[in-house]
Scaffold this active site. Structure first.
Site, PDB file in Angstrom:
ATOM      1  N   LYS A  60       0.825  -1.219   0.000  1.00 26.75           N
ATOM      2  CA  LYS A  60       0.000   0.000   0.000  1.00 26.75           C
ATOM      3  C   LYS A  60       0.855   1.263   0.000  1.00 26.75           C
ATOM      4  CE  LYS A  60      -4.404  -1.737   1.454  1.00 26.75           C
ATOM      5  NZ  LYS A  60      -5.597  -1.592   2.272  1.00 26.75           N
ATOM      6  N   LYS A 109      -3.887  -9.511  -6.544  1.00 30.74           N
ATOM      7  CA  LYS A 109      -5.157  -9.959  -5.948  1.00 30.74           C
ATOM      8  C   LYS A 109      -6.286  -8.996  -6.311  1.00 30.74           C
ATOM      9  CE  LYS A 109      -5.648  -8.043  -1.306  1.00 30.74           C
ATOM     10  NZ  LYS A 109      -7.038  -7.819  -0.956  1.00 30.74           N
ATOM     11  N   LYS A 165     -10.828  -4.196  -3.722  1.00 28.78           N
ATOM     12  CA  LYS A 165     -11.932  -3.252  -3.905  1.00 28.78           C
ATOM     13  C   LYS A 165     -11.459  -1.824  -4.127  1.00 28.78           C
ATOM     14  CE  LYS A 165     -13.356  -3.752   0.736  1.00 28.78           C
ATOM     15  NZ  LYS A 165     -12.241  -3.423   1.646  1.00 28.78           N
TER      16      LYS A 165
HETATM   17  P1  ATP Z   1      -8.514  -2.730  -0.055  1.00 27.53           P
HETATM   18  O1  ATP Z   1      -8.404  -2.783  -1.537  1.00 27.53           O
HETATM   19  O2  ATP Z   1      -9.116  -1.462   0.467  1.00 27.53           O
HETATM   20  O3  ATP Z   1      -7.259  -3.116   0.662  1.00 27.53           O
HETATM   21  P2  ATP Z   1      -9.583  -5.372   0.008  1.00 27.53           P
HETATM   22  O4  ATP Z   1     -10.504  -5.640  -1.143  1.00 27.53           O
HETATM   23  O5  ATP Z   1      -8.218  -5.913  -0.094  1.00 27.53           O
HETATM   24  O6  ATP Z   1      -9.579  -3.823   0.314  1.00 27.53           O
HETATM   25  P3  ATP Z   1     -10.140  -5.806   2.827  1.00 27.53           P
HETATM   26  O7  ATP Z   1     -11.171  -4.953   3.459  1.00 27.53           O
HETATM   27  O8  ATP Z   1      -8.708  -5.449   3.073  1.00 27.53           O
HETATM   28  O9  ATP Z   1     -10.366  -5.922   1.259  1.00 27.53           O
HETATM   29  O10 ATP Z   1     -10.372  -7.300   3.251  1.00 27.53           O
HETATM   30  C1  ATP Z   1     -11.551  -7.824   3.772  1.00 27.53           C
HETATM   31  C2  ATP Z   1     -11.455  -9.320   3.773  1.00 27.53           C
HETATM   32  O11 ATP Z   1     -11.512  -9.816   2.431  1.00 27.53           O
HETATM   33  C3  ATP Z   1     -10.139  -9.855   4.354  1.00 27.53           C
HETATM   34  O12 ATP Z   1     -10.412 -11.023   5.100  1.00 27.53           O
HETATM   35  C4  ATP Z   1      -9.323 -10.181   3.145  1.00 27.53           C
HETATM   36  O13 ATP Z   1      -8.379 -11.200   3.387  1.00 27.53           O
HETATM   37  C5  ATP Z   1     -10.398 -10.652   2.183  1.00 27.53           C
HETATM   38  N1  ATP Z   1      -9.975 -10.449   0.798  1.00 27.53           N
HETATM   39  C6  ATP Z   1      -9.665  -9.273   0.225  1.00 27.53           C
HETATM   40  N2  ATP Z   1      -9.344  -9.446  -1.067  1.00 27.53           N
HETATM   41  C7  ATP Z   1      -9.452 -10.774  -1.317  1.00 27.53           C
HETATM   42  C8  ATP Z   1      -9.232 -11.586  -2.464  1.00 27.53           C
HETATM   43  N3  ATP Z   1      -8.858 -11.052  -3.618  1.00 27.53           N
HETATM   44  N4  ATP Z   1      -9.442 -12.914  -2.379  1.00 27.53           N
HETATM   45  C9  ATP Z   1      -9.849 -13.464  -1.203  1.00 27.53           C
HETATM   46  N5  ATP Z   1     -10.051 -12.764  -0.071  1.00 27.53           N
HETATM   47  C10 ATP Z   1      -9.858 -11.432  -0.116  1.00 27.53           C
END
Ligand code: ATP
Ligand code: LTN
Length: 330
Positions: free
Chosen positions: A113, A195, A198
């Site tokens: 990040k 990965k 969002k």
């Molecule tokens: P950001 O992009 O703001 O970092 P994010 O999409 O990575 O957000 P988080 O809020 O950080 O999502 O994560 C929420 C949950 O979703 C966590 O348990 C994280 O491990 C899971 N998660 C996030 N992205 C993935 C993915 N691509 N595949 C599986 N699990 C995910």
């Protein structure tokens, strides 16, 4: 009683990755006996990177309604907003003072990040793991359903719990991660080496649970795959198609091996067409439930009751922590 806890940041629109990595594993545990779920919206974590005020407000409510739309059972769970329970900040600070800068700098999420910040890197981005540890340790959590990317943060949480217990006496339960093999790491549809996330500025990379159905179908159909043409799971050489197979299998419960046989003599277009329809059916069901919850006055009542429950438990824990350390007068 076994306690299961997880949080998701309201940092954008919830994706299929969030669903398969965190929400689905969480819900898979809710029918087990003698089990309680605590689910929260990690808004304090979201502000480690800049957020627009209006969007943040909207995303918080959206996420709460989505948890319910995905099937969270309120007889088994409590849902709350992290910033409404001040013990999270209080314990976060204490654990920050028991964390080492070196171990925080080694966190992969911090390193990733940090690269993306144009307006400077906030100190909060670095000190995020002790706050996450606080979220978990306040509630004597047994199991934490998360995606693969959070494994490292769970390890530091366990270390912090043990470090504190050794230094000040038994105070925290040491939690276990709950990471399902399939769906724990859903990849971006435009770059299967990253990965699905969002906060990806390119919306073609992710499927949001609230995406317009036709747009979601298009995203699947135009997902990056290779030129070899065979539908086979091979993470190293065919990451794009392997990712789509994982999504297909996770949403239908058909093992990947069976899908490979089913699609042996077809092409990517057929396969993507079928997957697009599966994703569309899944999103349609969630979205109709979402429409109900987001417009119902119940949402605020549910969040109030979750906040009160969490507050009651967490404030007792933080008092105990303060006493152990010697803070204040008691
Ligand atoms: P950001 O992009 O703001 O970092 P994010 O999409 O990575 O957000 P988080 O809020 O950080 O999502 O994560 C929420 C949950 O979703 C966590 O348990 C994280 O491990 C899971 N998660 C996030 N992205 C993935 C993915 N691509 N595949 C599986 N699990 C995910
Ligand atoms: N760090 C997580 C969100 C999160 C969380 C938690 C998950 C914050 N606190 C406690 C599980 C338990 C993330 O960024 N994905």
């Amino acid at each position: 009683m076994r306690r299961i806890l997880t949080g998701i940041q309201p940092s954008g629109h919830i994706t299929l990755g969030n669903y398969l990595g965190a929400i689905r594993p969480l819900l898979s545990l809710q029918n087990e006996e003698d089990t309680e779920l605590l689910v929260f919206i990690a808004d304090l974590h979201a502000i480690t990177v800049p957020q627009d005020r209006q969007n943040l407000k909207k995303n918080i409510k959206e996420l709460a309604a989505l948890f319910l739309a995905c099937g969270l059972d309120l007889n088994k769970s409590h849902m709350f907003i992290q910033s409404e329970v001040p013990s999270h900040n209080q314990l976060g600070w204490v654990l920050e003072c028991n964390s080492y800068i070196g171990e925080l700098e080694r966190m992969t999420q911090f390193k990733d990040k940090k690269q993306k910040q144009v307006e400077g890197v906030s100190a909060g981005l670095l000190t995020y793991p002790p706050l996450m540890a606080a979220d978990i340790l306040l509630y004597d959590t047994d199991l934490v359903p998360v995606g693969e990317d959070q494994k490292q943060h769970l390890e530091i949480t366990r270390n912090l719990a043990e470090r504190f217990n050794n230094k000040y006496g038994e105070t925290f339960k040491v939690p276990e991660p709950f990471i399902l093999k399939e769906g724990a790491r859903i990849m971006s549809l435009v770059d299967p080496s990253r990965k699905m996330s969002k906060s990806d500025p390119n919306p073609k990379g992710f499927i949001a649970l609230l995406d317009d159905i036709n747009i979601a179908k298009k995203k699947i159909k135009s997902a990056i795959t290779d030129s070899d043409g065979t539908i086979r799971y091979d993470l190293e050489n065919k990451p794009g198609i392997s990712n789509l197979l994982t999504i297909y299998s996770s949403l239908t419960n058909i093992p990947i091996k069976n899908l490979e046989i089913r699609y042996e003599n077809t092409n990517y277009q057929n396969f993507k067409e079928d997957l697009a329809n599966i994703v569309a059916d899944f999103l349609t069901k969630i979205q109709s439930k979402y429409d109900y919850y987001i417009n119902s006055g119940d949402l605020d009542l549910i969040l109030n009751s979750g906040r009160d429950y969490a507050y009651h438990y967490a404030s007792r824990k933080i008092q105990k922590v303060y006493r152990r350390i010697g803070l204040g007068r008691n």
